[in-house]
Scaffold this motif. Structure first.
Motif, PDB file in Angstrom:
ATOM      1  N   UNK A 145       3.018 -10.918  -0.502  1.00  0.00           N
ATOM      2  CA  UNK A 145       3.095  -9.633  -1.208  1.00  0.00           C
ATOM      3  C   UNK A 145       3.662  -9.757  -2.613  1.00  0.00           C
ATOM      4  N   UNK A 146       4.602 -10.665  -2.809  1.00  0.00           N
ATOM      5  CA  UNK A 146       5.332 -10.708  -4.085  1.00  0.00           C
ATOM      6  C   UNK A 146       5.195 -12.023  -4.839  1.00  0.00           C
TER       7      UNK A 146
ATOM      8  N   UNK B   3       7.012   2.041   3.012  1.00  0.00           N
ATOM      9  CA  UNK B   3       5.636   2.541   2.864  1.00  0.00           C
ATOM     10  C   UNK B   3       4.798   1.654   1.942  1.00  0.00           C
ATOM     11  N   UNK B   4       5.198   0.387   1.775  1.00  0.00           N
ATOM     12  CA  UNK B   4       4.526  -0.457   0.786  1.00  0.00           C
ATOM     13  C   UNK B   4       3.046  -0.677   1.079  1.00  0.00           C
ATOM     14  N   UNK B   5       2.639  -0.596   2.342  1.00  0.00           N
ATOM     15  CA  UNK B   5       1.225  -0.793   2.689  1.00  0.00           C
ATOM     16  C   UNK B   5       0.434   0.509   2.648  1.00  0.00           C
ATOM     17  N   UNK B   6       1.108   1.597   2.294  1.00  0.00           N
ATOM     18  CA  UNK B   6       0.427   2.890   2.154  1.00  0.00           C
ATOM     19  C   UNK B   6       0.488   3.310   0.689  1.00  0.00           C
ATOM     20  N   UNK B   7      -0.098   2.483  -0.158  1.00  0.00           N
ATOM     21  CA  UNK B   7      -0.158   2.732  -1.605  1.00  0.00           C
ATOM     22  C   UNK B   7      -1.610   3.014  -1.957  1.00  0.00           C
TER      23      UNK B   7
ATOM     24  N   UNK C 159      10.537  -4.460  -6.596  1.00  0.00           N
ATOM     25  CA  UNK C 159      11.509  -4.690  -7.669  1.00  0.00           C
ATOM     26  C   UNK C 159      11.969  -6.142  -7.716  1.00  0.00           C
ATOM     27  N   UNK C 160      12.111  -6.771  -6.554  1.00  0.00           N
ATOM     28  CA  UNK C 160      12.599  -8.148  -6.519  1.00  0.00           C
ATOM     29  C   UNK C 160      11.671  -9.119  -7.220  1.00  0.00           C
ATOM     30  N   UNK C 161      10.400  -8.731  -7.377  1.00  0.00           N
ATOM     31  CA  UNK C 161       9.418  -9.630  -7.991  1.00  0.00           C
ATOM     32  C   UNK C 161       9.484  -9.624  -9.515  1.00  0.00           C
ATOM     33  N   UNK C 162      10.216  -8.687 -10.111  1.00  0.00           N
ATOM     34  CA  UNK C 162      10.307  -8.626 -11.569  1.00  0.00           C
ATOM     35  C   UNK C 162      11.270  -9.695 -12.082  1.00  0.00           C
ATOM     36  N   UNK C 163      11.039 -10.191 -13.292  1.00  0.00           N
ATOM     37  CA  UNK C 163      11.875 -11.277 -13.832  1.00  0.00           C
ATOM     38  C   UNK C 163      13.367 -10.934 -13.789  1.00  0.00           C
ATOM     39  N   UNK C 164      14.145 -11.861 -13.241  1.00  0.00           N
ATOM     40  CA  UNK C 164      15.594 -11.709 -13.216  1.00  0.00           C
ATOM     41  C   UNK C 164      16.137 -10.763 -12.163  1.00  0.00           C
ATOM     42  N   UNK C 165      15.249 -10.218 -11.273  1.00  0.00           N
ATOM     43  CA  UNK C 165      15.715  -9.185 -10.355  1.00  0.00           C
ATOM     44  C   UNK C 165      15.979  -9.647  -8.923  1.00  0.00           C
TER      45      UNK C 165
END
Length: 368
Positions: free
Chosen positions: A61-62, A183-187, A195-201
């Motif tokens: 996912x990320x 609800x990440x699969x209901x987009x 959010x964790x996938x963004x640089x530095x997060x």
């Protein structure tokens, strides 16, 4: 509202649980685990296979590679992950920023932790993040920002620009982020961004998720938290004294679920999109002002065209006189006045139920 629905024979489009069952391949995996004797206490932070499956799914996912033994804690639903995160990482007097409306567990668990809650209201029609207000709320005492995307109750999805701005503020001010992503699969309208996938997060983010929404198995209460070791330690300590361990056979079944092919998630999204279109158009036809829902299985509407004083009065009228259940959104705000014009409907029901609810409202609900 659910008990009122039973009392009045109303169609329940209120509480967010499906009226259909989860997939057979996951249920069979639970039965198999039980029959194989996997019924005693699990390891506190999750059985190894399930932790590995969570890490695999997170990478898909990320793109992030995490250590399933050091950066994952399995919990009894996402609600326990929320509680363990708040109790494990928040000290009395820490400021935590919430976006209203919000899932009621956030306020409750933050209060248990002794947090000083700072609230920012997302307003219709698009429920955009007021970034200037967010900047003004952050102080030296701010410990964390809590984000739910896709968002219950509004169906809003935080945009990449909003998330990037929040990330920049967190890095600049040394603030943590707690993200509820059940609800990440209901987009539906845009890509879900973790959010964790963004640089530095990743180093400052706790990502919380669960099995229930994606696999229509809300009664199993299987959730998890993902975070770097210095954050997951606190979550794990709180979890140890909340529930200690999560259902063993259900973890084995959840392992099978998370390893489902991508086609499962595509079919799930397609099914829910069809349900969403039925309810969304139906509510417009009834006469509600319907606000866009980009994710989750919820739709928020303005009930004021029908002449009731507030959301609670409207929902009571809707149950007793129309035979349909919705949720008053004032319960999702620190200040109930902010939600008095809005109610939430869910479309996690079979299509026949959704059509019947719309027909009841068309017949009995009149604009004033």
């Amino acid at each position: 509202m659910s008990s009122l629905a039973i009392k009045h024979g109303a169609i329940n489009l209120g509480q967010g649980f499906p009226n259909f069952d989860g997939p057979d391949f996951v249920k069979q995996a639970a039965i198999q685990a039980i029959n194989e004797g996997k019924n005693q206490y699990a390891r506190g932070y999750g059985i190894p296979d399930f932790n590995a499956a969570i890490a695999e799914r997170f990478k898909k996912d990320t793109g992030l590679v995490i250590d399933p033994e050091k950066e994952v804690t399995v919990t009894s639903g996402c609600t326990e992950a929320i509680a363990a995160t708040m109790l494990g990482l928040i000290n009395p007097g820490d400021e935590v920023i919430l976006f209203a409306p919000f899932y009621d567990s956030y306020e409750a668990t933050l209060s248990m932790a002794g947090a000083d809650i700072k609230c920012i209201t997302l307003r219709p029609p698009d429920f955009a993040v007021p970034l200037d207000e967010l900047r003004s709320k952050i102080s030296k005492k701010t410990r964390a920002i809590l984000i739910n995307t896709p968002h219950n109750p509004t169906g809003k999805m935080f945009t990449r620009d909003e998330l990037n701005e929040i990330a920049s503020l967190c890095i600049e001010n040394d603030v943590l982020v707690f993200t509820d992503e059940v609800y990440d699969k209901l987009a539906f309208e845009m890509e879900h961004i973790s959010m964790a996938s963004l640089p530095g997060m990743f180093e400052r983010t706790v990502t919380m998720n669960s099995l229930g929404k994606t696999f229509s198995l809300t009664g199993w209460k299987i959730g998890w938290a993902i975070a770097p070791p210095h954050l997951i330690w606190g979550v794990k300590q709180a979890h140890a004294f909340l529930t200690f361990a999560t259902s063993t056979p259900m973890q084995w079944a959840a392992t099978t679920a998370l390893r489902a092919p991508d086609s499962y998630y595509e079919e799930l999204k397609g099914d829910y999109l069809a349900k969403k279109q039925i309810l969304e158009q139906g509510l417009k036809d009834v006469g509600f002002t319907v606000f866009p829902s980009s994710g989750t299985y919820f739709i928020v509407v303005d009930h004021t065209p029908f002449g009731l004083k507030n959301d609670i009065e409207f929902c009571e009228y809707l149950i007793k006189e129309v035979g349909v259940v919705a949720i008053p959104t004032s319960v999702f705000y620190l200040d109930p006045e902010e939600g008095k014009n809005l109610v939430r409907f869910t479309f996690c029901k079979d299509e026949g139920t959704l059509r019947s609810a719309v027909e009841r409202m068309k017949e009995k609900l009149k604009r004033k």
